[in-house]
Write a protein that holds these residues in place. Structure first.
Motif, PDB file in Angstrom:
ATOM      1  N   LEU A  58       2.700  22.548  -2.797  1.00 51.83           N
ATOM      2  CA  LEU A  58       3.715  23.081  -1.891  1.00 51.83           C
ATOM      3  C   LEU A  58       4.604  21.977  -1.348  1.00 51.83           C
ATOM      4  CD1 LEU A  58       1.539  25.603   0.169  1.00 51.83           C
ATOM      5  CD2 LEU A  58       3.044  26.072  -1.778  1.00 51.83           C
ATOM      6  N   GLU A  59       4.029  20.799  -1.118  1.00 51.42           N
ATOM      7  CA  GLU A  59       4.814  19.717  -0.544  1.00 51.42           C
ATOM      8  C   GLU A  59       4.100  18.385  -0.769  1.00 51.42           C
ATOM      9  OE1 GLU A  59       5.611  20.242   3.600  1.00 51.42           O
ATOM     10  OE2 GLU A  59       7.154  18.690   3.651  1.00 51.42           O
ATOM     11  N   GLU A  60       4.909  17.334  -0.873  1.00 47.87           N
ATOM     12  CA  GLU A  60       4.357  15.987  -1.029  1.00 47.87           C
ATOM     13  C   GLU A  60       5.087  15.023  -0.106  1.00 47.87           C
ATOM     14  OE1 GLU A  60       3.054  16.006  -5.740  1.00 47.87           O
ATOM     15  OE2 GLU A  60       4.973  15.118  -5.155  1.00 47.87           O
ATOM     16  N   ALA A  61       4.373  14.033   0.371  1.00 52.07           N
ATOM     17  CA  ALA A  61       5.000  12.998   1.182  1.00 52.07           C
ATOM     18  C   ALA A  61       4.275  11.678   0.945  1.00 52.07           C
ATOM     19  CB  ALA A  61       4.939  13.364   2.668  1.00 52.07           C
ATOM     20  N   VAL A  62       5.010  10.581   0.998  1.00 54.94           N
ATOM     21  CA  VAL A  62       4.394   9.267   0.838  1.00 54.94           C
ATOM     22  C   VAL A  62       4.877   8.332   1.940  1.00 54.94           C
ATOM     23  CG1 VAL A  62       4.177   9.457  -1.658  1.00 54.94           C
ATOM     24  CG2 VAL A  62       6.217   8.408  -0.674  1.00 54.94           C
ATOM     25  N   HIS A  63       4.073   7.331   2.185  1.00 58.98           N
ATOM     26  CA  HIS A  63       4.467   6.274   3.104  1.00 58.98           C
ATOM     27  C   HIS A  63       4.065   4.947   2.480  1.00 58.98           C
ATOM     28  CE1 HIS A  63       5.010   4.005   6.850  1.00 58.98           C
ATOM     29  NE2 HIS A  63       3.892   3.402   6.514  1.00 58.98           N
ATOM     30  N   THR A  64       4.972   3.991   2.456  1.00 58.01           N
ATOM     31  CA  THR A  64       4.637   2.675   1.920  1.00 58.01           C
ATOM     32  C   THR A  64       4.610   1.659   3.044  1.00 58.01           C
ATOM     33  OG1 THR A  64       6.903   1.925   1.516  1.00 58.01           O
ATOM     34  CG2 THR A  64       5.884   3.310  -0.167  1.00 58.01           C
ATOM     35  N   LEU A 118       0.847  -1.193   0.000  1.00 61.66           N
ATOM     36  CA  LEU A 118       0.000   0.000   0.000  1.00 61.66           C
ATOM     37  C   LEU A 118       0.875   1.232   0.000  1.00 61.66           C
ATOM     38  CD1 LEU A 118      -1.657  -0.110   3.526  1.00 61.66           C
ATOM     39  CD2 LEU A 118       0.336   1.245   2.979  1.00 61.66           C
ATOM     40  N   VAL A 119       0.357   2.289  -0.603  1.00 59.93           N
ATOM     41  CA  VAL A 119       1.066   3.562  -0.597  1.00 59.93           C
ATOM     42  C   VAL A 119       0.098   4.656  -0.171  1.00 59.93           C
ATOM     43  CG1 VAL A 119       2.270   5.295  -1.974  1.00 59.93           C
ATOM     44  CG2 VAL A 119       2.691   2.861  -2.399  1.00 59.93           C
ATOM     45  N   ALA A 120       0.471   5.362   0.875  1.00 62.18           N
ATOM     46  CA  ALA A 120      -0.314   6.510   1.316  1.00 62.18           C
ATOM     47  C   ALA A 120       0.390   7.775   0.876  1.00 62.18           C
ATOM     48  CB  ALA A 120      -0.467   6.502   2.835  1.00 62.18           C
ATOM     49  N   ALA A 121      -0.384   8.753   0.451  1.00 60.95           N
ATOM     50  CA  ALA A 121       0.186  10.006  -0.012  1.00 60.95           C
ATOM     51  C   ALA A 121      -0.491  11.190   0.654  1.00 60.95           C
ATOM     52  CB  ALA A 121       0.059  10.123  -1.527  1.00 60.95           C
ATOM     53  N   ALA A 122       0.304  12.203   0.939  1.00 61.53           N
ATOM     54  CA  ALA A 122      -0.212  13.481   1.422  1.00 61.53           C
ATOM     55  C   ALA A 122       0.330  14.568   0.511  1.00 61.53           C
ATOM     56  CB  ALA A 122       0.214  13.732   2.867  1.00 61.53           C
ATOM     57  N   LEU A 168      -1.568   8.694   8.461  1.00 63.56           N
ATOM     58  CA  LEU A 168      -0.899   9.438   9.527  1.00 63.56           C
ATOM     59  C   LEU A 168       0.607   9.429   9.314  1.00 63.56           C
ATOM     60  CD1 LEU A 168      -2.992   8.185  12.562  1.00 63.56           C
ATOM     61  CD2 LEU A 168      -2.854  10.534  11.742  1.00 63.56           C
ATOM     62  N   ALA A 169       1.106   8.287   8.884  1.00 60.73           N
ATOM     63  CA  ALA A 169       2.552   8.188   8.645  1.00 60.73           C
ATOM     64  C   ALA A 169       2.983   9.134   7.535  1.00 60.73           C
ATOM     65  CB  ALA A 169       2.921   6.744   8.291  1.00 60.73           C
ATOM     66  N   ALA A 170       2.184   9.230   6.504  1.00 61.60           N
ATOM     67  CA  ALA A 170       2.513  10.148   5.402  1.00 61.60           C
ATOM     68  C   ALA A 170       2.448  11.593   5.873  1.00 61.60           C
ATOM     69  CB  ALA A 170       1.565   9.918   4.225  1.00 61.60           C
ATOM     70  N   LEU A 171       1.428  11.921   6.635  1.00 65.57           N
ATOM     71  CA  LEU A 171       1.279  13.298   7.117  1.00 65.57           C
ATOM     72  C   LEU A 171       2.456  13.708   7.997  1.00 65.57           C
ATOM     73  CD1 LEU A 171      -2.534  13.562   7.997  1.00 65.57           C
ATOM     74  CD2 LEU A 171      -1.277  14.905   6.306  1.00 65.57           C
ATOM     75  N   GLU A 172       2.954  12.748   8.764  1.00 60.57           N
ATOM     76  CA  GLU A 172       4.063  13.075   9.669  1.00 60.57           C
ATOM     77  C   GLU A 172       5.363  13.342   8.919  1.00 60.57           C
ATOM     78  OE1 GLU A 172       4.151   9.911  12.466  1.00 60.57           O
ATOM     79  OE2 GLU A 172       2.466  10.700  13.618  1.00 60.57           O
ATOM     80  N   LYS A 173       5.413  12.933   7.682  1.00 60.50           N
ATOM     81  CA  LYS A 173       6.624  13.185   6.907  1.00 60.50           C
ATOM     82  C   LYS A 173       6.644  14.574   6.291  1.00 60.50           C
ATOM     83  CE  LYS A 173       7.617   8.369   5.888  1.00 60.50           C
ATOM     84  NZ  LYS A 173       7.658   7.311   4.865  1.00 60.50           N
ATOM     85  N   LEU A 174       5.551  15.281   6.411  1.00 63.61           N
ATOM     86  CA  LEU A 174       5.536  16.651   5.902  1.00 63.61           C
ATOM     87  C   LEU A 174       6.412  17.535   6.780  1.00 63.61           C
ATOM     88  CD1 LEU A 174       1.710  17.047   5.165  1.00 63.61           C
ATOM     89  CD2 LEU A 174       3.542  16.773   3.483  1.00 63.61           C
ATOM     90  N   GLY A 175       7.079  18.466   6.144  1.00 64.58           N
ATOM     91  CA  GLY A 175       7.927  19.372   6.905  1.00 64.58           C
ATOM     92  C   GLY A 175       7.121  20.339   7.749  1.00 64.58           C
ATOM     93  N   THR A 176       5.980  20.729   7.248  1.00 62.88           N
ATOM     94  CA  THR A 176       5.100  21.660   7.943  1.00 62.88           C
ATOM     95  C   THR A 176       3.688  21.108   7.926  1.00 62.88           C
ATOM     96  OG1 THR A 176       6.440  23.482   7.078  1.00 62.88           O
ATOM     97  CG2 THR A 176       4.302  24.046   8.030  1.00 62.88           C
ATOM     98  N   PRO A 177       3.033  21.055   9.064  1.00 62.59           N
ATOM     99  CA  PRO A 177       1.666  20.536   9.062  1.00 62.59           C
ATOM    100  C   PRO A 177       0.726  21.442   8.274  1.00 62.59           C
ATOM    101  CG  PRO A 177       2.337  21.247  11.280  1.00 62.59           C
ATOM    102  CD  PRO A 177       3.516  21.437  10.383  1.00 62.59           C
TER     103      PRO A 177
END
Length: 269
Positions: free
Chosen positions: A97-103, A82-86, A124-133
């Motif tokens: 502005l920013e992208e983050a993924v979690h696999t 699975l891949v989650a993306a924010a 949640l894991a993907a969101l936490e990888k963002l530099g700024t909430p």
DNA sequence: GCGACAG
DNA sequence: ATCTTGTCGC
């Protein structure tokens, strides 16, 4: 990097009460100590989530949120990957502005009404990888419009403390009349089990002559503001750009993993 | 028991 | 969610 952690801290439909939720506690706020494991526990947990939620807001109006995030998860039924993306957009320009993924791997089946327990850990894991909430989060699914008023967007809002609402593509178990034909036309989404039927969301026409989307409040933002944001986020297509961005990114990354162009637990981007 | 039901 | 190419139309 900084990956490595298990994704969903949940066993399947069966599963022992004590063992399960071993995933790194992702919660940023909300004080939810453990992740439910059995279906009954999940339902009980939703009652708590609902009690902690603010489905009224009003929350940020358009113009008072700059960083708006979309989140989505794409699954590969074969490999269980699975891949989650924010994806964070500028609310005005809709520029990324920013992208983050979690696999990771899915560990909770899709059960209507319990989608949050399948999708939330990787999201949640993907969101936490963002530099700024972000200032606001748009979910791919429902929030308050849920049998127990505890859809995905309600969970995510309570767990992160961020204003959050849901935009779904199908009416789920609810009733609605066809909205008017113009962009911005809307009609109430009704729960017929209630007496009288309760308005739980809104069928909103984002594009003329195109099927409506179904908006519901989540946490920290009410239905009116949620719909206003949805319209501004969908100037050209049926779905908000947040959803399109997160969906596209998660699909793209999953495909890259399938083709061996990317490691399953590679770094976010 | 069966059906339907976000993704 | 996913199976799936081209085709029609602005």
């Amino acid at each position: 990097m900084t990956d490595g952690a298990a994704t969903d801290g949940t066993a399947g439909t069966a599963g022992a009460t004590g063992g399960g939720g071993a995933a790194g506690a992702p919660g940023t706020a909300g004080g939810v100590p453990r992740w439910p494991v059995t279906e009954a526990e999940a339902v009980a947990e939703q009652e708590r989530i609902r009690a902690a939620a603010d489905p009224v807001g009003p929350g940020p109006a358009p113009g008072r949120a700059r960083r708006v995030a979309g989140v989505d998860v794409t699954y590969d039924e074969e490999s269980d990957l699975l891949v989650a993306a924010a994806v964070v957009l500028d609310a005005e320009s809709l520029e990324v502005l920013e992208e983050a993924v979690h696999t990771g791997r899915s560990r909770f089946p899709y059960i209507p009404g319990l989608l949050a327990f399948r999708e939330l850990p990787p999201v949640l894991a993907a969101l936490e990888k963002l530099g700024t909430p972000p200032d606001l989060v748009v979910c791919d699914g429902y929030g308050y419009a849920h049998p127990r008023r505890a859809g995905l967007a309600v969970h995510l809002g309570v767990l992160t403390g961020l204003p959050c609402f849901g935009v779904a593509k199908s009416p789920f178990v609810f009733d609605h009349t066809e909205p008017g034909p113009r962009r911005g036309d809307a009609s109430p989404l009704l729960d017929r089990r209630s007496v009288p039927p309760e308005t739980v969301g809104r069928a909103l026409r984002t594009q003329p002559g195109v099927r409506p989307v179904f908006v519901s409040a989540g946490h920290g933002i009410g239905l009116d503001h949620a719909c206003a944001h949805t319209l501004r986020l969908a100037p050209r297509y049926r779905l908000p750009e947040t959803t399109r961005g997160a969906d596209g990114l998660s699909r793209r990354v999953l495909r890259e993993i399938r083709e061996g162009l990317r490691e399953p637990y590679g770094a976010a981007e």
